[in-house]
Design a protein around this motif. Sequence first.
Motif, mmCIF file in Angstrom:
data_model
loop_
_atom_site.group_PDB
_atom_site.id
_atom_site.type_symbol
_atom_site.label_atom_id
_atom_site.label_comp_id
_atom_site.label_asym_id
_atom_site.label_seq_id
_atom_site.Cartn_x
_atom_site.Cartn_y
_atom_site.Cartn_z
ATOM 1 N N ASN A 158 0.865 -1.173 0.000
ATOM 2 C CA ASN A 158 0.000 0.000 0.000
ATOM 3 C C ASN A 158 0.903 1.224 0.000
ATOM 4 O OD1 ASN A 158 -1.895 1.996 0.379
ATOM 5 N ND2 ASN A 158 -2.773 1.143 2.247
ATOM 6 N N GLY A 159 0.801 2.065 -1.027
ATOM 7 C CA GLY A 159 1.667 3.235 -1.086
ATOM 8 C C GLY A 159 1.427 4.042 -2.338
ATOM 9 N N GLN A 160 2.419 4.842 -2.678
ATOM 10 C CA GLN A 160 2.321 5.658 -3.879
ATOM 11 C C GLN A 160 3.679 6.261 -4.213
ATOM 12 O OE1 GLN A 160 -0.771 8.311 -2.557
ATOM 13 N NE2 GLN A 160 0.646 9.747 -1.636
ATOM 14 N N GLN A 161 3.717 6.885 -5.365
ATOM 15 C CA GLN A 161 4.868 7.624 -5.848
ATOM 16 C C GLN A 161 6.123 6.753 -5.959
ATOM 17 O OE1 GLN A 161 5.267 11.577 -4.250
ATOM 18 N NE2 GLN A 161 3.075 11.946 -4.288
ATOM 19 N N ALA A 162 7.269 7.435 -6.142
ATOM 20 C CA ALA A 162 8.504 6.717 -6.452
ATOM 21 C C ALA A 162 8.932 5.783 -5.329
ATOM 22 C CB ALA A 162 9.620 7.716 -6.762
ATOM 23 N N VAL B 111 -1.756 -4.605 -4.893
ATOM 24 C CA VAL B 111 -1.201 -3.279 -4.655
ATOM 25 C C VAL B 111 -2.356 -2.304 -4.462
ATOM 26 C CG1 VAL B 111 -0.066 -1.315 -5.770
ATOM 27 C CG2 VAL B 111 1.031 -3.561 -5.787
ATOM 28 N N PHE B 112 -2.280 -1.534 -3.381
ATOM 29 C CA PHE B 112 -3.251 -0.485 -3.101
ATOM 30 C C PHE B 112 -2.547 0.860 -3.242
ATOM 31 C CE2 PHE B 112 -5.069 -4.194 -1.296
ATOM 32 C CZ PHE B 112 -6.445 -4.013 -1.273
ATOM 33 N N THR B 113 -3.169 1.756 -3.985
ATOM 34 C CA THR B 113 -2.562 3.059 -4.197
ATOM 35 C C THR B 113 -3.652 4.111 -4.322
ATOM 36 O OG1 THR B 113 -0.889 4.256 -5.493
ATOM 37 C CG2 THR B 113 -2.467 2.911 -6.729
ATOM 38 N N ALA B 114 -3.245 5.371 -4.371
ATOM 39 C CA ALA B 114 -4.208 6.470 -4.392
ATOM 40 C C ALA B 114 -5.009 6.468 -5.692
ATOM 41 C CB ALA B 114 -3.471 7.792 -4.232
ATOM 42 N N PRO B 115 -6.244 6.981 -5.660
ATOM 43 C CA PRO B 115 -7.036 7.096 -6.892
ATOM 44 C C PRO B 115 -6.331 7.968 -7.910
ATOM 45 C CG PRO B 115 -8.418 7.420 -4.957
ATOM 46 C CD PRO B 115 -6.996 7.421 -4.465
ATOM 47 N N ASP B 116 -6.573 7.717 -9.186
ATOM 48 C CA ASP B 116 -6.000 8.537 -10.249
ATOM 49 C C ASP B 116 -6.454 9.981 -10.095
ATOM 50 O OD1 ASP B 116 -4.803 6.289 -11.341
ATOM 51 O OD2 ASP B 116 -6.483 5.884 -12.690
ATOM 52 N N SER B 117 -5.534 10.907 -10.358
ATOM 53 C CA SER B 117 -5.874 12.321 -10.217
ATOM 54 C C SER B 117 -5.652 13.095 -11.511
ATOM 55 C CB SER B 117 -5.043 12.947 -9.091
ATOM 56 O OG SER B 117 -3.657 12.808 -9.344
ATOM 57 N N VAL C 184 -4.449 -4.195 -8.959
ATOM 58 C CA VAL C 184 -4.354 -2.857 -8.384
ATOM 59 C C VAL C 184 -5.717 -2.433 -7.838
ATOM 60 C CG1 VAL C 184 -3.881 -0.418 -8.853
ATOM 61 C CG2 VAL C 184 -2.476 -2.181 -9.940
ATOM 62 N N PHE C 185 -5.702 -1.858 -6.634
ATOM 63 C CA PHE C 185 -6.910 -1.352 -5.994
ATOM 64 C C PHE C 185 -6.664 0.107 -5.618
ATOM 65 C CE2 PHE C 185 -6.322 -5.833 -5.208
ATOM 66 C CZ PHE C 185 -7.548 -6.391 -5.531
ATOM 67 N N GLN C 186 -7.655 0.975 -5.875
ATOM 68 C CA GLN C 186 -7.473 2.408 -5.635
ATOM 69 C C GLN C 186 -8.661 2.992 -4.860
ATOM 70 O OE1 GLN C 186 -6.464 2.929 -10.086
ATOM 71 N NE2 GLN C 186 -5.214 4.518 -9.096
ATOM 72 N N PRO C 187 -8.834 2.549 -3.629
ATOM 73 C CA PRO C 187 -9.968 3.049 -2.839
ATOM 74 C C PRO C 187 -9.788 4.516 -2.446
ATOM 75 C CG PRO C 187 -8.531 1.717 -1.462
ATOM 76 C CD PRO C 187 -8.008 1.577 -2.878
ATOM 77 N N LYS C 188 -10.904 5.226 -2.368
ATOM 78 C CA LYS C 188 -10.864 6.601 -1.881
ATOM 79 C C LYS C 188 -10.756 6.641 -0.361
ATOM 80 C CE LYS C 188 -13.560 8.531 -5.729
ATOM 81 N NZ LYS C 188 -14.795 9.258 -6.102
ATOM 82 N N SER C 189 -11.147 5.544 0.290
ATOM 83 C CA SER C 189 -11.088 5.464 1.743
ATOM 84 C C SER C 189 -10.874 4.014 2.152
ATOM 85 C CB SER C 189 -12.385 5.990 2.354
ATOM 86 O OG SER C 189 -12.431 5.727 3.753
ATOM 87 N N TYR D 219 4.765 4.931 2.024
ATOM 88 C CA TYR D 219 4.294 6.266 1.718
ATOM 89 C C TYR D 219 2.787 6.261 1.474
ATOM 90 C CZ TYR D 219 4.005 11.016 -0.134
ATOM 91 O OH TYR D 219 3.664 12.330 -0.336
ATOM 92 N N VAL D 220 2.044 6.214 2.566
ATOM 93 C CA VAL D 220 0.579 6.194 2.530
ATOM 94 C C VAL D 220 0.066 7.475 3.176
ATOM 95 C CG1 VAL D 220 -1.487 4.968 3.302
ATOM 96 C CG2 VAL D 220 0.557 3.687 2.640
ATOM 97 N N THR D 221 -0.812 8.188 2.471
ATOM 98 C CA THR D 221 -1.356 9.437 2.996
ATOM 99 C C THR D 221 -2.792 9.286 3.491
ATOM 100 O OG1 THR D 221 -1.953 10.107 0.736
ATOM 101 C CG2 THR D 221 0.148 10.897 1.605
ATOM 102 N N LEU D 222 -3.490 8.241 3.062
ATOM 103 C CA LEU D 222 -4.837 7.986 3.564
ATOM 104 C C LEU D 222 -4.759 7.245 4.901
ATOM 105 C CD1 LEU D 222 -6.778 6.789 0.382
ATOM 106 C CD2 LEU D 222 -7.025 8.979 1.550
ATOM 107 N N PHE D 223 -5.682 7.557 5.812
ATOM 108 C CA PHE D 223 -5.732 6.843 7.081
ATOM 109 C C PHE D 223 -6.226 5.422 6.855
ATOM 110 C CE2 PHE D 223 -8.229 5.440 10.796
ATOM 111 C CZ PHE D 223 -7.214 5.407 11.732
ATOM 112 N N VAL D 224 -5.527 4.455 7.438
ATOM 113 C CA VAL D 224 -5.905 3.047 7.335
ATOM 114 C C VAL D 224 -6.233 2.551 8.743
ATOM 115 C CG1 VAL D 224 -5.232 0.747 6.572
ATOM 116 C CG2 VAL D 224 -4.359 2.762 5.358
ATOM 117 N N PRO D 225 -7.496 2.200 9.012
ATOM 118 C CA PRO D 225 -7.879 1.778 10.358
ATOM 119 C C PRO D 225 -7.399 0.369 10.678
ATOM 120 C CG PRO D 225 -9.744 1.546 8.899
ATOM 121 C CD PRO D 225 -8.641 2.199 8.082
ATOM 122 N N GLU D 226 -7.434 0.040 11.968
ATOM 123 C CA GLU D 226 -6.964 -1.269 12.409
ATOM 124 C C GLU D 226 -7.770 -2.419 11.808
ATOM 125 O OE1 GLU D 226 -6.698 -1.368 16.655
ATOM 126 O OE2 GLU D 226 -5.179 0.213 16.740
#
Length: 314
Positions: A6-10, A29-35, A53-58, A80-87
């Motif tokens: 789970n991450g993003q970018q380089a 692989v989980f990553t941020a939605p396309d922007s 690949v999975f790209q959930p908004k939350s 490098y994950v910017t979305l909050f991931v709960p337990e």
Amino acid sequence: MRIIVNGQQAFGRSVLDALLDRGEEVVGVFTAPDSGGRADPLKEGAVERGIPVFQPKSFRREAVWEQIRELEPDLGVMAYVTLFVPEEALNIPTHGTIQYHPSLLPLHKGPSSINWPIIFGETETGLSIFWPDNGLDTGPVLLQKAVDIGPDDTLGSVYFDHLFPLGVDAMIEAVNLVRAGRAPKTPQWELAGREAEVDPSELGTYEGWCRAEQVEIDWSAPAATVYNLIRGSNPQPGAWTTYEGSQLQIFDSRKVDGPTPGEPGTVTALGDDGFEVAAGDGSIKVMRVRPAGQGKVPAAEFAAAAGLRLGHRF
């Protein structure tokens, strides 16, 4: 082990490549939605390797947790994950989830943990691989690596020369420890030298985002303070000042010791490699800037175009 990344970018892409190149089984692989524009490098790497690949908004939704369960992961790796991931999501893998954070926890929890130690003039930082929980960078630590901050290091040099490559290697080391059943879970209160358990949120430090509003230059501050602000914001978000009503971001620079040669904020020297601006004590040699609405240019080029003269004031 069956691993999800789970991450993003380089950085996320480099962690994925390192895992795959050593024969790990990455099942999703989980990553941020396309922007818009080019796809995220991590997504590109997963597609190239034929990984789902999975790209959930939350990550707060049961449907996302079910996607994770269906992958039957043994370990989650967060790079490098910017979305909050709960337990509820973190604990689905058999061995849980590990995460990279570029500071020596519990110091500098938060999203801009590389900027702030440099801005504060500290001489050491590092990285932590930890077991995330529902707090903000508060989970127990698996391993840490220290990194020196040199007197002329910038955000860019600390990250790209040290914390990025060292972080990829540390992730691999952490995966090996998990596989071997030897991965520590050291509470942050122990790392802070406390003799009894303390709420992790009360330990160390936490700083929010380092954004433009935090990095306006106060030329009356000591030259060391101004210099640390500039280098801790180079290349992002870019410390800034104003000249004739327009914003000017300052990037490459150096501190010039000695008595203040003029009122803070005044131009005290001009040269082929830039110009000097007086601070509260000493001055700052400015060598690369970005005028409003333009790209980065050598400071001397800006000075010539703007008609900068001795005594002019920022």
